[in-house]
Design an enzyme around this catalytic site. Sequence first.
Site, short mmCIF file in Angstrom:
data_model
loop_
_atom_site.label_atom_id
_atom_site.label_comp_id
_atom_site.label_asym_id
_atom_site.label_seq_id
_atom_site.Cartn_x
_atom_site.Cartn_y
_atom_site.Cartn_z
N GLU A 1 1.02 -1.26 -0.04
CA GLU A 1 -0.50 -0.56 -0.42
C GLU A 1 1.04 1.29 -0.11
O GLU A 1 0.46 2.29 -0.59
CB GLU A 1 -0.99 -0.09 1.39
CG GLU A 1 -1.69 -0.91 1.40
CD GLU A 1 -2.61 -1.30 2.65
OE1 GLU A 1 -3.63 -2.08 2.56
OE2 GLU A 1 -1.90 -1.08 3.49
N ASP B 1 -12.17 -5.47 -1.47
CA ASP B 1 -12.99 -7.07 -1.72
C ASP B 1 -14.42 -6.11 -0.51
O ASP B 1 -14.94 -5.43 0.06
CB ASP B 1 -12.73 -8.03 -0.18
CG ASP B 1 -11.80 -7.39 1.20
OD1 ASP B 1 -10.80 -6.81 1.55
OD2 ASP B 1 -12.19 -7.11 1.74
N1 ADE Z 1 -8.63 -4.93 4.90
C1 ADE Z 1 -8.76 -5.28 3.36
N2 ADE Z 1 -10.00 -5.94 3.56
C2 ADE Z 1 -10.48 -5.75 4.79
C3 ADE Z 1 -11.09 -6.20 4.70
N3 ADE Z 1 -12.02 -7.71 4.65
N4 ADE Z 1 -11.44 -6.69 6.45
C4 ADE Z 1 -10.62 -5.80 7.12
N5 ADE Z 1 -8.63 -5.49 6.65
C5 ADE Z 1 -9.66 -5.62 5.08
#
Ligand code: ADE
Length: 238
Positions: free
Chosen positions: A34, A196
């Site tokens: 990142e 996600d």
């Molecule tokens: N970073 C990226 N996706 C995530 C998720 N689903 N839960 C926590 N941190 C994250």
Amino acid sequence: MAPLQDDKGTEVTEVSIPKRPISTVVFIIAMQTEASPLVEKFQLAQESNSVFPNGVPWVRYSGKYKDLNINIVSPGKDVVLGVDSVGTVSASLITYASIQALQPDLVINAGTAGGFKAKGACIGDVYLASDVAFHDRRIPIPIGKLSTGDSLDMCPHDEKAIVANDATVKDMEGAAVAYVADLLKTPVIFLKAVTDIVDGDRPTPEEFLQNLAAVTAALDQAATRVVDYINGKNLSEL
Ligand code: ADE
């Protein structure tokens, strides 16, 4: 004069806001993947003389971008496991140490997050969080829009708390950074890019890894827009 109160009627301490342009900014970024695009974008160099305690794996990049002294601080690799030290413990420590050592005008916690399609989140969206809260502390907490816990997945118990937090995005650092920035009376912004869909059909780790590189490009663009926006402004103008 009556004591200052927040929107819930709780007494708050007055914080003096400097009447000069923002000068020093610290980005808190958990993962190397990142952080790297932003290190390049702002042409930062890794600091070899650490302002941090000897032996910690924390990494700081710094340099001048426009009128701003920009620092990017990451927790680095876990010395035993060799993976990025994601999560609330490292995030708190590096936020604390960075504020103490660098006295920034502003902290920006930038990173990836899971998004909830029920709230309209899509892959690649970048959120400026309006509020943050922890979801894996079994203590009743006020509503927050960014929900933070130490797990990438979501167990049913956490899901309940996250829904109660009215969260649109879920991450692993934000509320920890907020806690420390609040302790040290330092303003903070949260920029979270969705890798996600937490309430979607795909397994989170698979979707996260598939989208990580592309979504960090969106994070990079959004962070640059934020930095360009704050350049030359006083905190009171944000
Ligand atoms: N970073 C990226 N996706 C995530 C998720 N689903 N839960 C926590 N941190 C994250």
